[in-house]
Design an enzyme around this catalytic site. Structure first.
Site, PDB file in Angstrom:
ATOM      1  N   CYS A 110       0.772  -1.337   0.093  1.00  0.00           N
ATOM      2  CA  CYS A 110       0.037  -0.076  -0.091  1.00  0.00           C
ATOM      3  C   CYS A 110       0.910   1.397  -0.101  1.00  0.00           C
ATOM      4  O   CYS A 110       0.393   2.356  -0.012  1.00  0.00           O
ATOM      5  CB  CYS A 110      -1.016   0.024   1.370  1.00  0.00           C
ATOM      6  SG  CYS A 110      -2.225  -1.186   1.171  1.00  0.00           S
ATOM      7  N   HIS A 403      -9.689   3.572  -0.884  1.00  0.00           N
ATOM      8  CA  HIS A 403      -8.195   3.132  -0.838  1.00  0.00           C
ATOM      9  C   HIS A 403      -7.884   2.105  -1.991  1.00  0.00           C
ATOM     10  O   HIS A 403      -7.697   0.871  -1.715  1.00  0.00           O
ATOM     11  CB  HIS A 403      -7.861   2.390   0.552  1.00  0.00           C
ATOM     12  CG  HIS A 403      -6.408   2.020   0.788  1.00  0.00           C
ATOM     13  ND1 HIS A 403      -5.233   2.565   0.179  1.00  0.00           N
ATOM     14  CD2 HIS A 403      -5.981   0.735   1.051  1.00  0.00           C
ATOM     15  CE1 HIS A 403      -4.152   1.697   0.325  1.00  0.00           C
ATOM     16  NE2 HIS A 403      -4.701   0.371   0.946  1.00  0.00           N
ATOM     17  N   CYS A 433       0.676   2.594   6.185  1.00  0.00           N
ATOM     18  CA  CYS A 433       1.258   1.127   6.802  1.00  0.00           C
ATOM     19  C   CYS A 433       1.093   0.365   5.177  1.00  0.00           C
ATOM     20  O   CYS A 433       0.375   0.532   4.565  1.00  0.00           O
ATOM     21  CB  CYS A 433       0.118   0.642   7.828  1.00  0.00           C
ATOM     22  SG  CYS A 433      -1.562   0.579   7.361  1.00  0.00           S
TER      23      CYS A 433
END
Length: 447
Positions: A110, A403, A433
């Protein structure tokens, strides 16, 4: 978006590394993103390359940067197309950019989008390039569903034309039995090393750090409220570009729910444990989308008549033990990036932390407030400190906005760069994260 002030200059070959003047700095000229929508929704027929192309084309049109000035594209992605994994180059070719516009694609879970951006910043500041586009995209809707290896190995002779007769076909068929062994499995966002689904990791972190369900729902409700306010005020109009689909245009994010509340979120059942606290409401949804920014050296920006919005003062990437606290990385990466920038947490004007899960964000903030954690993991004698609520995720975060894994980095960088440029604020710190026990952070400063 910074205004273009004057006419272009002739393109020059970027200086070699040995010729790079000290203090050369890359600046963010502007950024855009597609609306972020739920997976298997409005963008289901647009794969990650298509979404990346839409965002890049819109950025070129919005900035009016001459295509002949573009040196390359750096892209980040998590779910990469199996047969065309270098999204950056595919976008350059699809948009018929000059053949010399090179491109490469990176993946750091990510944090892939932020990785693409800091790679581009490094290239410009080393003198390897003058003008680069960097961003990321992902389409969960178009994730490949892999066949089990048993099926691939059995079917290979047929695929390569080696089967000669019925006996060979029957032989292949016998290898596929029982049929339940070769059915495609539902893809899961699980750690390869631990088999743990990310939501299960968030549950563990909530229990370990004493993060309550009420705290998680409160953060989620706050994220939706602030994102809805940002939309209402027109704050995202300079960032979100419309996207045409087969069923019409999509003009805005579709996940933000301004009418949600802690009370409504409290009614949702936990997803990852019977007595757990992580729900669909306090976790980020699976999302499709793309985002990107335009970067230039300050000298090139001046020559082309652009004004930079912000620049990177520092960044940090770290790894932690995935079997410990998988998503705690930002609690280490952010202080390290701040230290490299010569700043303390209290010094910065804005803090934007990717909200994978409310439990993860609250675990990270509690860790930075913990003197014991900071002593053990950062070698500090004091805690990093608490984040001022007025500085934190001022326009909501990933729980509300969504996201698309590779797109979140450029989404946050764009919002923070615009916020710094539009206000009297000077610095912002970003924390993300990522799977594999990774953490990423960067410090931006207004130009």
């Amino acid at each position: 978006m910074a205004a273009k002030k004057k006419t272009t200059t002739a393109k020059k070959t970027p200086p070699s590394s040995s010729e790079v003047p000290k203090g050369r700095r890359a600046v963010i000229i502007g950024g855009v993103r597609t609306p972020f929508v739920r997976a298997f929704g409005e963008f289901m027929l647009l794969d990650t390359i298509a979404l990346a192309g839409v965002a890049t084309k819109a950025l070129l049109e919005k900035t009016q940067v001459p295509r002949s000035e573009l040196d390359g594209i750096v892209w980040g992605g998590v779910i990469l197309p199996t047969l065309s994994p270098n999204i950056a180059r595919e976008v350059a070719l699809d948009l018929k950019l000059p053949a010399g516009v090179e491109g490469y694609t990176v993946t750091r879970a990510c944090a892939s989008g932020l990785q693409a951006i800091t790679d581009a910043v490094s290239a410009i500041e080393r003198g390897d390039a003058d003008v680069l586009i960097a961003g990321g995209s992902d389409s969960t809707s178009n994730a490949a569903v892999a066949l089990p290896n048993k099926a691939v190995h059995a079917l290979a002779p047929l695929a390569f034309g080696k089967a000669k007769g019925m006996q060979d076909y029957l032989g292949v068929l016998s290898q596929l039995m029982p049929i339940t062994d070769i059915l495609p499995a539902m893809p899961k966002i699980a750690e390869r090393t631990t088999g743990e689904v990310m939501g299960e990791s968030a549950e563990k972190m909530a229990r370990r750090n004493g993060v309550t369900r009420q705290e998680q729902d409160a953060l989620a409700a706050r994220s939706h409220r602030l994102a809805a306010e940002a939309v209402s005020s027109g704050r995202f109009e300079n960032e979100v570009i419309p996207v045409e689909t087969s069923k019409g245009w999509v003009h805005a994010d579709t996940i933000i729910r301004g009418d949600t509340s802690e009370e409504k979120l409290a009614k949702l059942r936990p997803v990852f444990a019977k007595d757990g606290t992580v729900t669909a409401g306090n976790a980020t949804p699976l999302t499709d989308g793309a985002s990107c920014i335009l970067l230039m050296s300050e000298e090139k920006a001046e020559a082309l008549g652009f004004t930079g919005l912000a620049a990177f003062r520092s960044w940090s990437y770290v790894g932690v033990d995935p079997t410990d606290q998988l998503l705690i990385g930002p609690a280490i990466a952010m202080p390290r990036a701040l230290e490299r920038a010569g700043l303390e947490l209290a010094d910065v004007d804005l803090v934007d932390i990717h909200e994978a899960f409310a439990a993860q964000v609250l675990s990270v903030t509690k860790a930075m407030e913990s003197k014991a954690f900071c002593e053990e993991r950062l070698g500090r004698s004091t805690a990093v400190g608490a984040i001022d609520d007025a500085k934190f995720n001022v326009h909501g975060g990933s729980i509300a906005i969504g996201h698309p894994f590779g797109a979140t980095g450029a989404r946050i960088v764009t919002t923070m760069a615009n916020e710094l440029a539009a206000s009297d604020k000077e610095t912002a710190v970003i924390g993300i994260c990522a799977a594999g026990g990774l953490g990423a952070a960067a410090v931006l400063e207004r130009v």
